[in-house]
Design an enzyme around this catalytic site. Structure first.
Site, PDB file in Angstrom:
ATOM      1  CD  GLN A  84      -5.226   3.195   6.061  1.00  0.00           C
ATOM      2  OE1 GLN A  84      -6.310   2.670   6.180  1.00  0.00           O
ATOM      3  NE2 GLN A  84      -5.072   4.411   5.575  1.00  0.00           N
ATOM      4  CG  HIS A  85      -2.988   6.320   9.932  1.00  0.00           C
ATOM      5  ND1 HIS A  85      -3.283   7.214   8.928  1.00  0.00           N
ATOM      6  CD2 HIS A  85      -4.162   5.737  10.274  1.00  0.00           C
ATOM      7  CE1 HIS A  85      -4.576   7.180   8.679  1.00  0.00           C
ATOM      8  NE2 HIS A  85      -5.139   6.279   9.477  1.00  0.00           N
ATOM      9  CG  ASP A 245      -4.835  -2.004   7.577  1.00  0.00           C
ATOM     10  OD1 ASP A 245      -5.227  -0.866   7.225  1.00  0.00           O
ATOM     11  OD2 ASP A 245      -4.608  -2.286   8.769  1.00  0.00           O
TER      12      ASP A 245
END
Length: 493
Positions: A84-85, A245
């Site tokens: 992520q991110h 994820d």
């Protein structure tokens, strides 16, 4: 008997890509292909070249296809679950303008603090996005890029998350899902759309962003001719929108509207995370109030320092990672990369309580205890955000599902049992993120619910461990040090 159909779930994590080949009818794991990533950076920087992710995906799929023995023509769907991110900025040809800034890149901590203040504080952010900006969040990284590399930001023709980048390479479609989008800092879990006011605050044009599919299982297209040739798969292979994820792990574990709700999961990997699928929209500034990928919510707390930090302590002591004993009076907070929960991005590790009789094995045990207490404190906050009292006997007795690399480590499992006092379940599948992605792929190919698909698959026997008496003395000792040291000694703002 109808011919066997196969789906591929891709887990593109911080360190590597895994591609699992799954029998779509039974959930039987046929093969796992793997390929490594490269992470670079120092002094808070953590970056990877997105092209390496694509090459790793190709390599993992090729290895998995060979190992599975399945005919390429049997593959009906593929989905990507990604770390992520991360901030990926592309030119007009879809090529990266610079390496991706990863979730554990802490350089944007000042920008996160400035964004929080600019909107009126943590509560204002929680009300709109479900989460407060920290260094991990994509919005903070975009602000850092605009301030530190303005020419690159101005040249960006597209802004993507890691899984978005790979999905676009597969299907030629700019698409994301509510789950991963909810970790950007510019998507509203209250409205289910990009927040135009926040995009204006960030100086980010909505035209640079992918469309948000209804769920991570939504079919966003089929493989492009180039992707089909690169992967050796049929042009007809369905491509799901995919997700982050953590959201994919929830699907793989059967958590969501068509499965388990409010049952906590602890993931022990590079990061330590706790999450649960919930029908309650979380509203705690201490948590990431993510959307799940199936229409529910996924309140989550993430710590930066988990298995890698403890492995580093083991290496410094010259010990095997499982050669640990309870820490005794020693307390070691292994915040080697700053910390996200609690929000201490400039923190360093802290060791206190040493005695003449403290042993190296106790120091390693203290590192485990510091990491586990940190993530279990976050679990209590998560349960409260789901409307549950963590001290209530029925809630305290709920089993903790343990996943990630640490779930295969004796010292990790026993430290979690001792400090939580909960029953522990280690799911039979060792790849819940990739398995969740495979369920998304199957759903994209068939239109079924991905959580129901995953819950109906037979993926191996779970290991169920009974509770042990909670080590309250260690819990209180570590918590006391954390509370007293968080400001002056751990780099708190």
């Amino acid at each position: 008997m109808p011919p066997r159909t196969v789906v591929i779930g891709v887990d593109s994590s911080t360190q590597s890509t895994k591609a699992v080949f799954v029998d779509a009818a039974s959930g039987r794991l046929l093969a796992v292909g793997r390929a490594p990533h490269v992470v670079r950076g120092e002094a808070g920087a953590r970056e990877s070249d997105p092209e390496v992710w694509w090459q790793a995906l190709r390599g993992a799929v090729a290895a998995g296809l060979k190992e599975s023995g399945a005919a390429a023509s049997a593959v009906t769907g593929i989905a990507v679950a990604g770390q992520q991110h991360g901030l990926v900025v592309l030119d007009r040809a879809g090529r990266p303008l610079r390496p991706a800034m990863l979730w554990n890149d802490t350089r944007s901590a000042p920008q996160a603090a400035a964004l929080t203040e600019a909107l009126g504080g943590p509560d204002a952010w929680t009300a709109r996005t479900g989460s407060v900006p920290v260094a991990a969040v994509t919005a903070s990284k975009w602000r850092w890029l605009r301030e530190n590399e303005p020419d690159t930001a101005a040249a960006a023709a597209a802004v993507r998350l890691p899984h978005d980048f790979l999905t676009e390479r597969l299907a030629g479609t700019a698409a994301t899902d509510p789950g991963d989008a909810s970790g950007t800092g510019w998507y509203s879990t209250a409205t289910g759309a990009y927040d135009t006011g926040l995009l204006e605050l960030l100086g980010l044009d909505a035209a640079l962003l992918p469309e948000v599919a209804r769920t991570g299982a939504t079919r966003v297209g089929s493989l492009t001719a180039a992707a089909a040739e690169a992967l050796g798969l049929p042009l007809t292979t369905a491509v799901a929108a995919g997700t982050g994820d953590n959201m994919s792990a929830a699907v793989g574990l059967g958590l969501g509207g068509a499965g388990l709700v409010d049952h906590p999961v602890l993931s022990l990997g590079t990061s330590g995370t706790v999450f649960a699928a919930s029908r309650t929209r979380p509203a705690s500034p201490a948590l990431s109030g993510f959307a799940a990928t199936d229409g529910t919510y996924l309140p989550l707390a993430c710590t930066l320092n988990c298995t890698l930090a403890v492995d580093k302590v083991a290496a410094l002591l010259g010990l095997d990672r499982d050669d640990a004993s309870p820490g005794g009076e020693a307390v070691l907070l292994p915040y080697l990369d700053g910390e996200r929960t609690p929000d201490l991005p400039t923190a360093a590790g802290l060791l206190t309580g040493l005695r003449h009789d403290t042993t190296p094995r106790q120091l390693l045990g203290a590192a485990y205890e510091g990491a586990v207490v940190t993530v279990l404190r976050a679990l209590d906050e998560l349960l409260r955000a789901c409307g549950l009292d963590p001290a209530e006997p029925e809630v305290a007795a709920r089993p903790l599902r343990l996943i990630g690399g640490g779930a295969r480590g004796r010292a990790w499992v026993e430290t979690v049992r001792r400090l939580s006092g909960r029953p522990v379940i280690v799911p039979g599948t060792g790849e819940p993120v990739a398995l969740g992605a495979a369920a998304l792929a199957a759903a994209a190919a068939t239109g079924a619910d991905p959580v129901a698909i995953a819950a109906g698959w037979s993926t191996g026997e779970d290991v169920r461990l009974p509770p042990v008496g909670r080590d309250s003395a260690t819990w209180e000792r570590v918590g006391s040090v954390l509370e007293r040291a968080s400001g002056p000694l751990l780099g708190g703002f």
